[in-house]
Design an enzyme around this catalytic site. Structure first.
Site, PDB file in Angstrom:
ATOM      1  CG  ASP A  38      -1.920  -1.144   1.205  1.00 58.58           C
ATOM      2  OD1 ASP A  38      -1.960  -1.884   0.203  1.00 58.58           O
ATOM      3  OD2 ASP A  38      -2.647  -1.313   2.198  1.00 58.58           O
ATOM      4  CE  LYS A  93     -10.820  -4.771   0.951  1.00 62.68           C
ATOM      5  NZ  LYS A  93      -9.428  -4.376   0.713  1.00 62.68           N
ATOM      6  CG  PHE A  94     -14.638  -4.717  -8.618  1.00 60.49           C
ATOM      7  CD1 PHE A  94     -14.658  -3.599  -9.435  1.00 60.49           C
ATOM      8  CD2 PHE A  94     -13.578  -5.609  -8.734  1.00 60.49           C
ATOM      9  CE1 PHE A  94     -13.647  -3.379 -10.369  1.00 60.49           C
ATOM     10  CE2 PHE A  94     -12.570  -5.400  -9.670  1.00 60.49           C
ATOM     11  CZ  PHE A  94     -12.605  -4.288 -10.482  1.00 60.49           C
ATOM     12  N   GLY A  98     -23.534  -5.313 -11.710  1.00 59.26           N
ATOM     13  CA  GLY A  98     -22.759  -6.019 -12.730  1.00 59.26           C
ATOM     14  C   GLY A  98     -22.270  -5.129 -13.858  1.00 59.26           C
ATOM     15  CG  ASN A  99     -23.674  -2.041 -17.379  1.00 57.42           C
ATOM     16  OD1 ASN A  99     -23.263  -2.671 -18.348  1.00 57.42           O
ATOM     17  ND2 ASN A  99     -23.808  -0.714 -17.385  1.00 57.42           N
TER      18      ASN A  99
HETATM   19  O1  S5P Z   1     -10.670  -7.483   5.640  1.00 52.58           O
HETATM   20  C1  S5P Z   1      -9.703  -7.023   5.067  1.00 52.58           C
HETATM   21  C2  S5P Z   1      -9.531  -7.211   3.696  1.00 52.58           C
HETATM   22  C3  S5P Z   1      -8.371  -6.724   3.102  1.00 52.58           C
HETATM   23  S1  S5P Z   1      -8.077  -7.178   1.458  1.00 52.58           S
HETATM   24  N1  S5P Z   1      -8.738  -6.369   5.770  1.00 52.58           N
HETATM   25  C4  S5P Z   1      -7.605  -5.854   5.174  1.00 52.58           C
HETATM   26  O2  S5P Z   1      -6.745  -5.297   5.885  1.00 52.58           O
HETATM   27  N2  S5P Z   1      -7.421  -5.995   3.808  1.00 52.58           N
HETATM   28  C5  S5P Z   1      -6.247  -5.423   3.119  1.00 52.58           C
HETATM   29  O3  S5P Z   1      -5.070  -6.058   3.609  1.00 52.58           O
HETATM   30  C6  S5P Z   1      -6.049  -3.921   3.337  1.00 52.58           C
HETATM   31  O4  S5P Z   1      -6.684  -3.184   2.308  1.00 52.58           O
HETATM   32  C7  S5P Z   1      -4.531  -3.769   3.292  1.00 52.58           C
HETATM   33  O5  S5P Z   1      -4.101  -3.598   1.958  1.00 52.58           O
HETATM   34  C8  S5P Z   1      -3.996  -5.116   3.792  1.00 52.58           C
HETATM   35  C9  S5P Z   1      -3.549  -5.157   5.229  1.00 52.58           C
HETATM   36  O6  S5P Z   1      -2.433  -4.353   5.426  1.00 52.58           O
HETATM   37  P1  S5P Z   1      -1.679  -4.268   6.854  1.00 52.58           P
HETATM   38  O7  S5P Z   1      -0.724  -3.135   6.662  1.00 52.58           O
HETATM   39  O8  S5P Z   1      -2.715  -4.019   7.894  1.00 52.58           O
HETATM   40  O9  S5P Z   1      -0.979  -5.605   7.033  1.00 52.58           O
END
Ligand code: S5P
Length: 264
Positions: A38, A93-94, A98-99
């Site tokens: 990120d 995370k859509f 659908g369209n």
């Molecule tokens: O439930 C979720 C789903 C996702 S994909 N919780 C999350 O933290 N994530 C993602 O995982 C979030 O968007 C981030 O990119 C990563 C966790 O990062 P960290 O720095 O907390 O390990």
């Protein structure tokens, strides 16, 4: 039961070509670590992916946070994926009808479907979201994860929502290969979903903004998940990303070995 089999054994039986290749990759490279990269600058993202590349099976991006995004970033990341043998997962995370998701997945500046092996979606809109993404992704050999649960405190993704999400995954198995989940669910005959779990940390348990981090041992060995998704634990200020990635790779792989041995 998929929890008791090795990634390699599961690869042999998997019907989705991308999931199969991903399971083979994990077995070959001995890693179940996904880096959540990120970062907001192109150069920093490329540098991190190159440093951590040797230890991961999957690079997870949030491409819309990169301030100087361009096609060259995508070209460089796909080149690094080849160099280091990892796949790419755009954590988009859509969450629309659908369209609309068809357009978001294929078009705009990011053209996610053209480069991201895996992406993910919420099931809030109902099954149309899966059908829309599948129209675009399936011909390109892409695959989808559904967010069945989340790692954050107070998440609404639980109970019936999670159960219905798993049913939707079964209905579209040719495209939906797994979940973002906090634990493995019970298999039904023929299931082999890949469970990817964020909220993993070796040194800290919370970030003060609702994120909750668990130890890889708990996530992989005890709760049966397949892939650990780690962000700040690897690249936070003051950390050496390659060193930390190696620590997480070892911890994730040890926990997986213990799980398949315990159950054999
Ligand atoms: O439930 C979720 C789903 C996702 S994909 N919780 C999350 O933290 N994530 C993602 O995982 C979030 O968007 C981030 O990119 C990563 C966790 O990062 P960290 O720095 O907390 O390990």
């Amino acid at each position: 039961m998929s929890a008791t089999k090795s990634y390699g054994e599961r690869a042999k039986l998997h019907s989705n070509p991308t999931a199969k290749a991903f399971l083979e990759l994990m077995e070959r490279k001995k890693t179940n670590l996904s880096l959540a990269a990120d970062l907001t600058s192109k150069a920093a993202l490329i540098e991190l992916a190159d440093k951590v590349g040797p230890y991961i099976c999957l690079l997870k991006t949030h491409i819309d946070v990169v301030e100087d995004f361009d096609q060259d970033l995508v070209d460089q990341l796909t080149a690094l994926a080849k160099k280091h043998d990892f796949m790419i997962f755009e954590d988009r995370k859509f969450a629309d009808i659908g369209n609309t998701v068809k357009l978001q997945y294929s078009s705009g500046i990011y053209k996610i479907a053209s480069w991201s092996d895996i992406t993910n979606a919420h099931t809030v809109p109902g099954e149309g979201i899966i059908r829309g993404l599948r129209d675009i992704g399936l011909p390109l050999n892409r695959c989808l994860l559904l967010l069945a649960e989340m790692s954050s405190a107070g998440t609404l993704a639980k109970g019936d929502y999670t159960t219905t999400t798993v049913e939707l995954a079964r209905k579209y198995k040719d495209f939906v290969v797994g979940f973002i989940a906090m634990r493995r669910y019970e298999d039904k005959e023929g299931d082999d979903f890949i469970y990817m779990t964020p909220g993993v940390g070796l040194d800290q348990t919370t970030d003060g903004l609702g994120q909750q981090w668990k130890h890889p041992e708990v996530v992989v060995r005890d709760l049966g998940c397949d892939v650990i998704i780690v962000g700040r634990g690897i690249y936070d200020q003051g950390r050496d990303p390659a060193h930390e990635a190696q620590r997480y790779q070892e911890a994730g792989w040890k926990a997986y070995k213990e799980r398949i041995q315990l159950s054999n």
